[in-house]
Design a protein around this motif. Structure first.
Motif, PDB file in Angstrom:
ATOM      1  N   MET B   1       0.841  -1.202   0.000  1.00 44.36           N
ATOM      2  CA  MET B   1       0.000   0.000   0.000  1.00 44.36           C
ATOM      3  C   MET B   1       0.879   1.257   0.000  1.00 44.36           C
ATOM      4  SD  MET B   1      -2.872   1.280  -0.020  1.00 44.36           S
ATOM      5  CE  MET B   1      -3.531   2.889   0.211  1.00 44.36           C
ATOM      6  N   ILE B   2       1.491   1.551   1.163  1.00 44.21           N
ATOM      7  CA  ILE B   2       2.506   2.605   1.163  1.00 44.21           C
ATOM      8  C   ILE B   2       3.843   1.894   1.219  1.00 44.21           C
ATOM      9  CG2 ILE B   2       3.406   4.679   2.289  1.00 44.21           C
ATOM     10  CD1 ILE B   2       0.929   4.817   3.956  1.00 44.21           C
ATOM     11  N   SER B   3       4.718   2.180   0.241  1.00 41.96           N
ATOM     12  CA  SER B   3       6.065   1.641   0.422  1.00 41.96           C
ATOM     13  C   SER B   3       7.063   2.779   0.306  1.00 41.96           C
ATOM     14  CB  SER B   3       6.351   0.500  -0.546  1.00 41.96           C
ATOM     15  OG  SER B   3       6.131   0.924  -1.843  1.00 41.96           O
ATOM     16  N   ILE B   4       7.801   2.916   1.372  1.00 43.17           N
ATOM     17  CA  ILE B   4       8.771   4.001   1.486  1.00 43.17           C
ATOM     18  C   ILE B   4      10.146   3.371   1.354  1.00 43.17           C
ATOM     19  CG2 ILE B   4       9.655   5.807   3.028  1.00 43.17           C
ATOM     20  CD1 ILE B   4       6.871   5.794   4.360  1.00 43.17           C
ATOM     21  N   ARG B   5      10.945   3.934   0.469  1.00 37.14           N
ATOM     22  CA  ARG B   5      12.284   3.383   0.228  1.00 37.14           C
ATOM     23  C   ARG B   5      13.356   4.440   0.421  1.00 37.14           C
ATOM     24  NH1 ARG B   5      10.204  -0.288   1.019  1.00 37.14           N
ATOM     25  NH2 ARG B   5       9.575  -2.116  -0.147  1.00 37.14           N
ATOM     26  N   ASN B   6      14.270   4.182   1.332  1.00 36.25           N
ATOM     27  CA  ASN B   6      15.448   5.040   1.545  1.00 36.25           C
ATOM     28  C   ASN B   6      15.112   6.529   1.598  1.00 36.25           C
ATOM     29  OD1 ASN B   6      16.346   2.731  -0.719  1.00 36.25           O
ATOM     30  ND2 ASN B   6      17.454   2.754   1.226  1.00 36.25           N
ATOM     31  N   LEU B   7      14.041   6.833   2.318  1.00 41.23           N
ATOM     32  CA  LEU B   7      13.588   8.220   2.351  1.00 41.23           C
ATOM     33  C   LEU B   7      14.507   9.066   3.231  1.00 41.23           C
ATOM     34  CD1 LEU B   7      11.030   9.964   1.519  1.00 41.23           C
ATOM     35  CD2 LEU B   7      10.324   9.640   3.869  1.00 41.23           C
ATOM     36  N   ALA B   8      14.846  10.250   2.733  1.00 40.94           N
ATOM     37  CA  ALA B   8      15.617  11.190   3.544  1.00 40.94           C
ATOM     38  C   ALA B   8      14.976  12.557   3.474  1.00 40.94           C
ATOM     39  CB  ALA B   8      17.057  11.250   3.050  1.00 40.94           C
ATOM     40  N   ILE B  23       3.686  -0.443   4.475  1.00 42.98           N
ATOM     41  CA  ILE B  23       2.444  -0.488   5.231  1.00 42.98           C
ATOM     42  C   ILE B  23       1.382  -1.085   4.326  1.00 42.98           C
ATOM     43  CG2 ILE B  23       0.701   0.883   6.430  1.00 42.98           C
ATOM     44  CD1 ILE B  23       3.099   2.887   6.906  1.00 42.98           C
ATOM     45  N   LYS B  24       0.644  -2.065   4.877  1.00 42.07           N
ATOM     46  CA  LYS B  24      -0.314  -2.784   4.038  1.00 42.07           C
ATOM     47  C   LYS B  24      -1.618  -2.028   3.934  1.00 42.07           C
ATOM     48  CE  LYS B  24       1.583  -7.028   5.885  1.00 42.07           C
ATOM     49  NZ  LYS B  24       1.474  -7.309   7.309  1.00 42.07           N
ATOM     50  N   GLU B  25      -2.394  -2.415   2.937  1.00 40.19           N
ATOM     51  CA  GLU B  25      -3.690  -1.780   2.734  1.00 40.19           C
ATOM     52  C   GLU B  25      -4.606  -2.045   3.930  1.00 40.19           C
ATOM     53  OE1 GLU B  25      -5.162  -2.230  -1.096  1.00 40.19           O
ATOM     54  OE2 GLU B  25      -6.815  -0.842  -0.722  1.00 40.19           O
ATOM     55  N   ASN B  26      -5.316  -1.004   4.343  1.00 38.56           N
ATOM     56  CA  ASN B  26      -6.267  -1.067   5.457  1.00 38.56           C
ATOM     57  C   ASN B  26      -5.637  -1.525   6.771  1.00 38.56           C
ATOM     58  OD1 ASN B  26      -8.733  -0.608   6.645  1.00 38.56           O
ATOM     59  ND2 ASN B  26      -9.449  -2.690   6.291  1.00 38.56           N
ATOM     60  N   LEU B 181     -12.028   1.503   4.210  1.00 33.72           N
ATOM     61  CA  LEU B 181     -10.926   0.779   3.573  1.00 33.72           C
ATOM     62  C   LEU B 181      -9.617   1.536   3.734  1.00 33.72           C
ATOM     63  CD1 LEU B 181     -12.774  -0.290   0.325  1.00 33.72           C
ATOM     64  CD2 LEU B 181     -12.151  -1.720   2.271  1.00 33.72           C
ATOM     65  N   THR B 182      -9.707   2.663   4.439  1.00 31.66           N
ATOM     66  CA  THR B 182      -8.546   3.532   4.597  1.00 31.66           C
ATOM     67  C   THR B 182      -7.470   2.883   5.466  1.00 31.66           C
ATOM     68  OG1 THR B 182      -9.978   5.445   4.381  1.00 31.66           O
ATOM     69  CG2 THR B 182      -7.866   5.820   5.440  1.00 31.66           C
ATOM     70  N   THR B 183      -6.217   3.123   5.083  1.00 34.96           N
ATOM     71  CA  THR B 183      -5.085   2.690   5.886  1.00 34.96           C
ATOM     72  C   THR B 183      -4.819   3.744   6.952  1.00 34.96           C
ATOM     73  OG1 THR B 183      -4.162   1.638   3.930  1.00 34.96           O
ATOM     74  CG2 THR B 183      -2.649   2.054   5.753  1.00 34.96           C
ATOM     75  N   PHE B 184      -4.717   3.315   8.198  1.00 37.99           N
ATOM     76  CA  PHE B 184      -4.475   4.271   9.289  1.00 37.99           C
ATOM     77  C   PHE B 184      -3.002   4.230   9.678  1.00 37.99           C
ATOM     78  CE2 PHE B 184      -8.736   5.349  11.404  1.00 37.99           C
ATOM     79  CZ  PHE B 184      -9.461   5.097  10.253  1.00 37.99           C
ATOM     80  N   PHE B 185      -2.415   5.401   9.771  1.00 38.16           N
ATOM     81  CA  PHE B 185      -1.006   5.519  10.173  1.00 38.16           C
ATOM     82  C   PHE B 185      -0.963   6.526  11.307  1.00 38.16           C
ATOM     83  CE2 PHE B 185       3.218   6.919  10.353  1.00 38.16           C
ATOM     84  CZ  PHE B 185       4.069   6.167   9.562  1.00 38.16           C
TER      85      PHE B 185
END
Lengths: 263, 350
Positions: B1-8, B23-26, B181-185
């Motif tokens: 769902m959200i995939s963050i790679r080497n974020l700076a 982070i997976k969906e929902n 169906l929203t992903t909560f972070f």
């Protein structure tokens, strides 16, 4: 510290206050009450007086309008960003407040004259600065703009950037956010800025008289009548101008008091 | 769902470095960490409110790190609610709708549903300034979910609330998560919140992710000394409650008071557990026989892992105590702790 009536210092502060109030009000009250009602009525029917007051209103209003149009985005920029040299930029904005008024007129003349490229551009475009309404508006914008910028900047600063962040995350573009969130929340500061800017503009004399003695704005007319005919003839015009300024001032007080209550 | 790679993210004095996270969906994902760890910065980077200096953020298959916030379909809820003070509750909630092209009828019925769930109907005509903290946060939640975002970012949404509203709103969050169906972070520093709401979590420190995993992994198998120290309560168990007892894998622990719910979690701090060679004659109500499985030196202290039947307990003791008790792998010992040391944590996700 609370001041009580027992303290001698209380009486010092009180008497200073009374002296100051008297110093401000006595000359004004004396001037306003000096001309009779009949003279005042006659003055306002004088075409020259009417024209000058109208010109004062119109040019000050135009200066405020220009300030709003070019000042609002810049005030927003100053409220929302930090950059190297920001203090310097803010100091530059305040320069028109501190330099002597005739100097403003002379400075503006030096870029509008034929010896300067901008003056030649204006000339080529048929824009006349010397002795024209355009020139007056230019001077009034110059002296009024800092007041508008500072008020609007303060208004924008007081709005939490988070409100704008939330608005954007809800799908509003930067421009939509500005018009739906920022501007409605800052409108009172903007209004105060407009009033301050036009009040400053309407009272300008020293700079205008250098750029445009004619057409005559009200302060120039008052000066001219005083010079050529004396105190008695300048007073009634002054009364009308003061009434106008007080009206603007009253508007400002009403707006700021209301803001204090709602804050 | 959200995939963050080497974020700076580089904010001058503060930096986020090498953030990689999926982070997976929902999912209900929680980000924990001490104040100043950079949790909110990561949140704002995902929302597009701070500029990313390198790395990628993908939503599904779409790269979003260069999109402006309004194009991401990600809502944010702040601790201080950030309601628009010049708009009524109703206008706040419907604010995002005009910028979205989805069918209006659908949106309106979805928002009506949100208003029902969050019991906002009586507040619709009011202005935010007249609402309590709990009410304001419910409005902020409704406003954020009204646009049917792919992701809802929550920046310590319960931190500013009175404890009595906090429980209420936590329940609302759970309901909303189940109903959308929203992903909560969510960013939080409250473990009870994390345990009650989240399936997976990450711990962050000094702008880096220290550990990502299920809540249970983070509490029971900290990946770094920092996480171990940060989560503190290393003895975390899913439990059934019966009367004043918590039952874990057939082992009964005395809580000292009846439990309101039938299932949940209990946690015991390692430093609250006393070890002895013989059962103690004392007011301590929980006393269990166990076997030492591991002895781990931690500077001034030793962490002893003890198995009671198959249930692991982590206990913190001094070097002196280790010496006096002559503990080593395989030795028998008695694990004791007061009923008040057994912390009951609300609600348990599957």
């Amino acid at each position: 510290m609370r001041l009580t009536k027992k303290e001698p210092f209380f009486w010092v502060t009180l008497s200073c206050g009374l002296v100051i109030l008297a110093f401000i009000l006595l000359p004004l009250v004396e001037m306003v009450t000096a001309p009779s009602a009949a003279v005042l009525k006659e003055t306002i029917q004088d075409k020259e007086v009417l024209q000058s007051i109208w010109l004062s209103l119109y040019t000050a209003g135009a200066a405020a309008l220009i300030s709003v149009i070019i000042g609002t985005p810049f005030a927003y920029l100053l409220a929302r960003t930090t950059f190297p040299g920001k203090n310097l930029v803010e100091a530059i904005i305040d320069i028109p407040i501190i330099i002597p008024h005739p100097v403003v007129g002379i400075a503006l003349l030096s870029i509008a004259g034929r010896n300067y490229w901008l003056g030649r551009v204006f000339n080529a475009l048929g824009i006349r600065i010397m002795g024209s309404v355009t020139g007056i508006i230019m001077v009034l914008t110059f002296v009024g703009l800092p007041f508008y910028l500072n008020a609007a900047k303060e208004g924008f600063t007081s709005i939490s950037p988070r409100l704008e962040s939330v608005s954007r995350s809800l799908g509003a573009s930067q421009v939509s956010t500005f018009f739906h969130i920022t501007l409605p929340l800052a409108w009172r500061s903007i209004l105060i800025g407009i009033v301050m800017c036009s009040a400053r503009a309407i009272s300008e004399f020293g700079a205008v008289v250098i750029i445009a003695y004619h057409p005559m704005i009200a302060p120039v007319l008052i000066y001219e009548r005083f010079e050529s005919m004396g105190l008695k003839y300048s007073q009634p015009v002054a009364v009308w101008l003061v009434c106008l300024c007080l009206l603007l001032f009253l508007l400002l007080r009403v707006l700021t008091l209301h803001q204090k209550r709602s804050a | 769902m959200i995939s963050i790679r080497n974020l700076a993210v580089n904010l001058g004095q503060f930096q986020l470095t090498d953030i990689t996270l999926d982070i997976k969906e929902n999912e209900f994902f929680v980000l924990m960490g001490p104040t100043g760890a950079g949790k909110s910065v990561l949140l704002e980077a995902i929302a597009g409110l701070v500029t990313v200096s390198s790395g990628s953020i993908k939503l599904g298959t779409q790269e979003i790190s260069n999109l402006p916030p309004e194009k991401r379909g990600i809502s944010i809820v702040y601790q201080d609610y950030a309601l628009f003070p010049h708009l009524t509750v109703q206008k706040n909630i419907f604010y995002g709708l005009r910028f979205h092209r989805s069918s209006r009828d659908n949106s309106v019925s979805r928002i009506r549903n949100l208003i029902d769930i969050l019991a906002l109907e009586p507040l619709l005509g009011r202005f935010p300034g007249t609402l309590s903290g709990g009410e304001q946060q419910r409005v902020a939640l409704a406003r954020a979910l009204a646009i049917d975002p792919a992701v809802l970012l929550l920046d310590e949404p319960l931190a500013a609330l009175d404890p009595r509203f906090r429980e209420d709103l936590r329940q609302h969050l759970k309901t909303l998560h189940q109903n959308t169906l929203t992903t909560f972070f969510m960013v939080t520093h409250d473990f009870a919140e994390a345990i009650a709401l989240a399936g997976r979590a990450a711990v962050m420190n000094h702008g880096c992710l220290e550990q990502v995993g299920t809540i249970r992994e983070i509490f029971q198998q900290p990946a770094s000394p920092f996480v171990a120290d940060f989560v503190g309560m290393k003895n975390l168990y899913a439990a059934r409650f019966s009367g004043t007892l918590a039952i874990i894998d057939g082992i009964s622990l005395e809580l000292g008071h009846p439990s309101a719910s039938s299932t949940g979690y209990v946690a015991i701090r390692p430093e609250d557990i006393v070890l002895s060679q013989e059962p103690l004659v004392s007011s301590i109500q929980n006393s269990l026989n166990g076997t030492v499985k591991a002895v781990q030196p931690l500077g001034f202290h030793y962490e002893i892992e003890i198995l009671v039947k198959n249930l692991p307990f982590k206990v913190l003791i001094t070097k002196q105590a280790l010496f006096d008790l002559q503990l080593h792998e395989g030795s028998e010992t008695v694990v004791s702790f007061k009923a008040t040391a057994v912390h009951q944590l609300a609600g348990a996700p599957a």
